[in-house]
Design an enzyme around this catalytic site. Sequence first.
Site, PDB file in Angstrom:
ATOM      1  CG  HIS A   1       9.547   1.870  12.599  1.00 24.82           C
ATOM      2  ND1 HIS A   1       9.736   0.572  12.170  1.00 24.82           N
ATOM      3  CD2 HIS A   1       9.410   1.606  14.183  1.00 24.82           C
ATOM      4  CE1 HIS A   1       9.754   0.161  13.695  1.00 24.82           C
ATOM      5  NE2 HIS A   1       9.146   0.990  14.296  1.00 24.82           N
TER       6      HIS A   1
ATOM      7  NE  ARG B   1      20.179 -11.908   8.566  1.00 18.23           N
ATOM      8  CZ  ARG B   1      18.252 -11.751   8.280  1.00 18.23           C
ATOM      9  NH1 ARG B   1      17.825 -11.045   7.743  1.00 18.23           N
ATOM     10  NH2 ARG B   1      17.704 -12.534   9.353  1.00 18.23           N
TER      11      ARG B   1
ATOM     12  CB  SER C   1      -0.761  -0.009   0.780  1.00 16.26           C
ATOM     13  OG  SER C   1      -0.297  -0.395   2.409  1.00 16.26           O
ATOM     14  CG  ASN C   2       3.924   2.652   2.943  1.00 18.59           C
ATOM     15  OD1 ASN C   2       3.445   3.722   3.405  1.00 18.59           O
ATOM     16  ND2 ASN C   2       3.364   1.561   3.860  1.00 18.59           N
TER      17      ASN C   2
ATOM     18  CG  ASP D   1      12.634  -0.175  13.341  1.00 18.97           C
ATOM     19  OD1 ASP D   1      12.696  -0.280  12.236  1.00 18.97           O
ATOM     20  OD2 ASP D   1      12.629  -0.480  13.642  1.00 18.97           O
TER      21      ASP D   1
ATOM     22  CG  ASN E   1      12.383   1.016   6.939  1.00 18.87           C
ATOM     23  OD1 ASN E   1      11.603   0.884   6.451  1.00 18.87           O
ATOM     24  ND2 ASN E   1      12.441   1.100   8.203  1.00 18.87           N
TER      25      ASN E   1
ATOM     26  CD  GLU F   1      20.728   2.691  16.917  1.00 17.41           C
ATOM     27  OE1 GLU F   1      19.635   2.371  17.691  1.00 17.41           O
ATOM     28  OE2 GLU F   1      21.450   3.077  16.782  1.00 17.41           O
TER      29      GLU F   1
ATOM     30  NE  ARG G   1      15.710 -11.321   3.930  1.00 17.06           N
ATOM     31  CZ  ARG G   1      16.246 -12.617   4.695  1.00 17.06           C
ATOM     32  NH1 ARG G   1      14.950 -13.588   5.334  1.00 17.06           N
ATOM     33  NH2 ARG G   1      17.181 -13.020   4.878  1.00 17.06           N
TER      34      ARG G   1
HETATM   35  C1  GRF Z   1       3.995  -0.323   6.719  1.00 16.99           C
HETATM   36  O1  GRF Z   1       2.899  -0.254   7.885  1.00 16.99           O
HETATM   37  C2  GRF Z   1       4.822   0.509   7.640  1.00 16.99           C
HETATM   38  O2  GRF Z   1       5.412   0.991   8.243  1.00 16.99           O
HETATM   39  C3  GRF Z   1       6.317  -1.284   7.876  1.00 16.99           C
HETATM   40  O3  GRF Z   1       5.330  -1.699   6.582  1.00 16.99           O
HETATM   41  C4  GRF Z   1       4.686  -1.588   6.401  1.00 16.99           C
HETATM   42  C5  GRF Z   1       4.002  -2.674   5.001  1.00 16.99           C
HETATM   43  O4  GRF Z   1       2.291  -1.995   5.006  1.00 16.99           O
HETATM   44  N1  GRF Z   1       7.229  -1.322   7.452  1.00 16.99           N
HETATM   45  P1  GRF Z   1       2.514  -2.245   2.734  1.00 16.99           P
HETATM   46  O5  GRF Z   1       2.255  -3.083   2.470  1.00 16.99           O
HETATM   47  O6  GRF Z   1       2.781  -0.787   2.415  1.00 16.99           O
HETATM   48  O7  GRF Z   1       1.078  -2.534   2.810  1.00 16.99           O
END
Ligand code: GRF
Length: 223
Positions: A108, A64, A14-15, A144, A106, A142, A90
């Site tokens: 969070h 990894r 969704s992002n 997050d 990223n 580190e 990951r």
């Molecule tokens: C999001 O809530 C983000 O904060 C986290 O993973 C989730 C991903 O959601 N890092 P989507 O796949 O973008 O819907």
Amino acid sequence: MACRIVVLISGSGSNLQALIDHLDPAHGQIVLVVSNRADAYGLQRAAKAGIETQVLDHNIYASREAFDQAMMARLDSYSPDLLILAGFMRILTPAFVNHYHGRLLNIHPSLLPKYKGLNTHQRALNAGEAEHGATVHFVTEELDGGPLIVQAPVPIVSGDTSATLAARVQQSEHLLYPQAMNWFASGRLRLIDNRACLDGKPVGPVGTRLENMETDMRGMTDV
Ligand code: GRF
């Protein structure tokens, strides 16, 4: 020249959709979407938008480190200027993170530095917080813990469950992440001396307030 953007996903995307929908084409282009899971719905979103996709299944690599090396080789063949982690589930090796230092973002689901790691919504509820939210940051070794770029507070309301809160936080993510992407793509956002800088200045502790957003946005210094 347009900023070449690669987005890494593992799931719903969704992002990713928000990034696709709000990317300013004058400044950037998503040249590739990579998933470590073949069934990630985000791959369909990318294909629908005409964006090239690739699947790199981490299970077929011995370690990894081997997976990350393979990813780096694949990603570098697209010459990315910016890598965006959008629900990529990951943990990345130091070699990977350092290779993309200053061009790896990223998002969070918490007001970092609070609630690093998983289950952030339930943990915020359990702690009786009045507000929760989401943060975009540069990625460092580190987990997050890299320099914060911008965050959106989301009030916690009576009757909230982890699910209702998560849904509201995600709505804010969908505003926050495209903004950070467009800042970077247009050259306004950079990592300088390990601090996120907007227009050459470290982002301040209060009030990068974005237009046309219902959410109150806060730029923050690294902590
Ligand atoms: C999001 O809530 C983000 O904060 C986290 O993973 C989730 C991903 O959601 N890092 P989507 O796949 O973008 O819907």
